[in-house]
Design an enzyme around this catalytic site. Structure first.
Site, PDB file in Angstrom:
ATOM      1  N   ARG A 120    -122.393  35.743  25.118  1.00  0.00           N
ATOM      2  CA  ARG A 120    -123.674  35.085  25.387  1.00  0.00           C
ATOM      3  C   ARG A 120    -123.724  34.453  26.764  1.00  0.00           C
ATOM      4  O   ARG A 120    -124.759  34.396  27.407  1.00  0.00           O
ATOM      5  CB  ARG A 120    -123.902  33.944  24.405  1.00  0.00           C
ATOM      6  CG  ARG A 120    -124.107  34.308  22.971  1.00  0.00           C
ATOM      7  CD  ARG A 120    -124.369  33.049  22.189  1.00  0.00           C
ATOM      8  NE  ARG A 120    -125.561  32.401  22.669  1.00  0.00           N
ATOM      9  CZ  ARG A 120    -126.793  32.805  22.343  1.00  0.00           C
ATOM     10  NH1 ARG A 120    -126.931  33.832  21.553  1.00  0.00           N
ATOM     11  NH2 ARG A 120    -127.850  32.196  22.805  1.00  0.00           N
ATOM     12  N   ASP A 144    -125.974  34.818  16.416  1.00  0.00           N
ATOM     13  CA  ASP A 144    -124.621  35.108  15.909  1.00  0.00           C
ATOM     14  C   ASP A 144    -124.369  34.242  14.691  1.00  0.00           C
ATOM     15  O   ASP A 144    -125.300  33.688  14.117  1.00  0.00           O
ATOM     16  CB  ASP A 144    -123.564  34.903  17.010  1.00  0.00           C
ATOM     17  CG  ASP A 144    -123.563  33.458  17.540  1.00  0.00           C
ATOM     18  OD1 ASP A 144    -123.153  33.262  18.682  1.00  0.00           O
ATOM     19  OD2 ASP A 144    -124.033  32.572  16.801  1.00  0.00           O
ATOM     20  N   VAL A 355    -125.188  20.374  16.062  1.00  0.00           N
ATOM     21  CA  VAL A 355    -125.449  21.198  17.253  1.00  0.00           C
ATOM     22  C   VAL A 355    -125.932  22.598  16.873  1.00  0.00           C
ATOM     23  O   VAL A 355    -126.863  23.132  17.480  1.00  0.00           O
ATOM     24  CB  VAL A 355    -124.196  21.280  18.152  1.00  0.00           C
ATOM     25  CG1 VAL A 355    -124.425  22.206  19.345  1.00  0.00           C
ATOM     26  CG2 VAL A 355    -123.804  19.885  18.626  1.00  0.00           C
TER      27      VAL A 355
END
Ligand code: EPZ
Length: 446
Positions: A120, A144, A355
């Site tokens: 990424r 993902d 997160v």
């Protein structure tokens, strides 16, 4: 394999038995075999941070000429980023832990799907290529195991800086017809990647850019230090507000990559899990402050020096509640490793993942080892058990594979972490380093 019928409905090969009755996963194996029970002892020096080195490699595209990056770990992700740089026309050569990067006058403004799909972080060439060439064609990264992982904050910020985007067949075509100009951007969430992409675009932009609610990660401050050596005008990196005054051009520079707080933290957890005592050196203890604080709360003894810390594990850890947060909070990339420790704690812990929307695949694997863990929304409830037992588990991702290897250090019998190549993406010499600390561990490849 010729002439072998494919089993209907299973994934190609699946875990069907071939030659001699071995399951496929044993025929083409890449695993870490751990036999638990040995306390780790000794000292270990950490290398530079993957999550800094990758961004520094991209940042080198901002200035033609020869750059030098020291303390770069020899890991898969750095190799992939090397391929990205070669694709845009740069040369990237390794000499031990040093990278020599030769950047052309005019990079090819493109990062193809086959590279972005592998990693990424390739998306970060967007800001750098736009700043250098006024255009970029970058494949849009997919989601993902951690969730959808959009890049909307990156695109919103760049649009405010005068960039136009078209999405054509999964490729982002970005142009800045009137050049990139400064803007006052305020991020919805202190995204590391978005802050970095905007910073890379802003250093050569026309005028001043302010990034509000910016990420404060040490890797980002280190990126700004490298850019400043190239001649960039940046204030406030490492705080929530970064101000960048664009300059007409930058010159190639040399930089030493900041130590890897994730490697440091992972070996701290390995010491704690094994009831051992390990000194981690050549690190910045302050970058791991929250993780060390939580280890102390779990009953570890922690000693800290200027560029080292020592963690000594308790006989049985105490339960601890924690929440992952952007820096300086508890790092989400230390979440699975910490849960491995809490899985054998004397009580129940709650870990809240703030997160990512989902980073829980490792839980099923730990439960296969006898742990008692449930995920409920963003919360992971860890009911500590007396002990774990070794078995075959799936590596899942970089940090999960590290967490499952660490769990094996305290498990009864043999633990086999399959698909260990995940580890190579983020850790150099993970198994030899564990062996140097006395672990009964080996890498099995066939
Ligand atoms: C970096 O990823 C790290 N990767 C990750 O480490 C780390 O987990 C993450 O920062 C958080 O610390 C690298 O540095 C290569 P974000 P990044 O942008 O930049 C959402 C590892 O194991 N978001 O801060 O992708 C996003 O979906 C890896 O080394 C948006 O919604 O992280 C995520 O939930 C794994 N829109 C959250 O913010 C956006 O435009 C944090 O993402 C951008 C992000």
């Amino acid at each position: 394999m010729r002439g072998t019928a494919r089993v209907p409905g299973s994934l190609p090969w699946g875990n069907t038995r071939f030659g001699g009755g071995l399951p496929y996963s044993r025929l083409f194996m890449d695993a870490i075999r751990v036999v638990g029970g040995r306390p780790l002892e000794g000292e270990l020096a950490v290398l530079g941070a993957k999550n800094a080195a990758l961004k520094h490699m991209v940042a080198s595209l901002l200035a033609p000429g020869t750059h030098r990056l020291d303390n770069v770990p020899d890991i898969l992700d750095v190799e992939i980023m090397g391929d990205v740089l070669r694709h845009v026309g740069a040369r990237c050569e390794r000499d031990g832990s040093t990278l020599h990067l030769e950047v052309p006058e005019r990079p090819v403004p493109e990062a193809p799907l086959e590279l972005v799909r592998q990693m990424r972080a390739s998306i970060l060439v967007l800001g750098a290529l736009l700043a250098r060439t006024g255009e970029a064609r970058v494949a849009l990264p997919g989601g993902d195991d951690f969730g959808s992982r959009p890049i909307d904050f990156h695109l919103d910020g760049l649009q405010q800086m005068g960039v136009h985007f078209d999405l054509v067949h999964g490729v982002l075509h970005a142009t800045a017809p009137n050049g990139i100009h400064g803007a006052d951007v305020f991020l919805e969430f202190p995204s590391v990647g978005a802050t970095e992409n905007l910073l890379l675009a802003a250093v050569l932009a026309d005028g001043k850019t302010t990034i509000g609610n910016a990420a404060r990660e040490p890797e980002l401050a280190d990126l700004a230090a490298y850019l400043s050596k190239m001649g960039a005008k940046i204030d406030g990196a490492g705080t929530s507000t970064i101000e960048i005054h664009g300059v007409p051009g930058l010159t190639a520079a040399a930089h030493r990559v900041v130590p890897d707080r994730l490697e440091a933290g992972t070996f701290a957890l390995a010491a704690a899990m094994s009831r051992g005592s390990v000194t981690v050196s050549e690190c910045v203890p302050d970058h791991s402050r929250m993780e060390l604080q939580k280890l102390q709360a779990a009953g570890c003894t922690v000693a800290v020096g200027d560029d080292w810390f020592t963690v000594t594990g308790p006989d049985r850890p105490l339960p601890v509640d924690l929440a992952t947060l952007p820096f300086p909070g508890f790092h989400t990339d230390m979440h699975p490793q910490m849960v491995s420790l809490l899985a054998v704690a004397d009580g129940t812990s709650i870990v809240t993942e703030n997160v990512y929307t989902a980073r829980f695949r490792y839980i099923g694997e730990l439960n296969r080892m006898g742990a008692d863990i449930v995920a409920d929304g963003q919360h992971v409830v860890v009911r500590g058990v007396e002990g774990l037992s070794g078995c075959e588990v799936d590596g899942c991702d970089i940090r999960a594979a590290a967490a499952l290897t660490i769990a094996g250090l305290r498990a009864d019998g043999e633990n086999l972490v399959m698909d260990a190549s995940h580890i190579d993406r983020g850790y150099q010499d993970f198994v030899p380093k564990l062996q140097s600390l006395g672990a009964n561990v080996e890498r099995l490849r066939s």
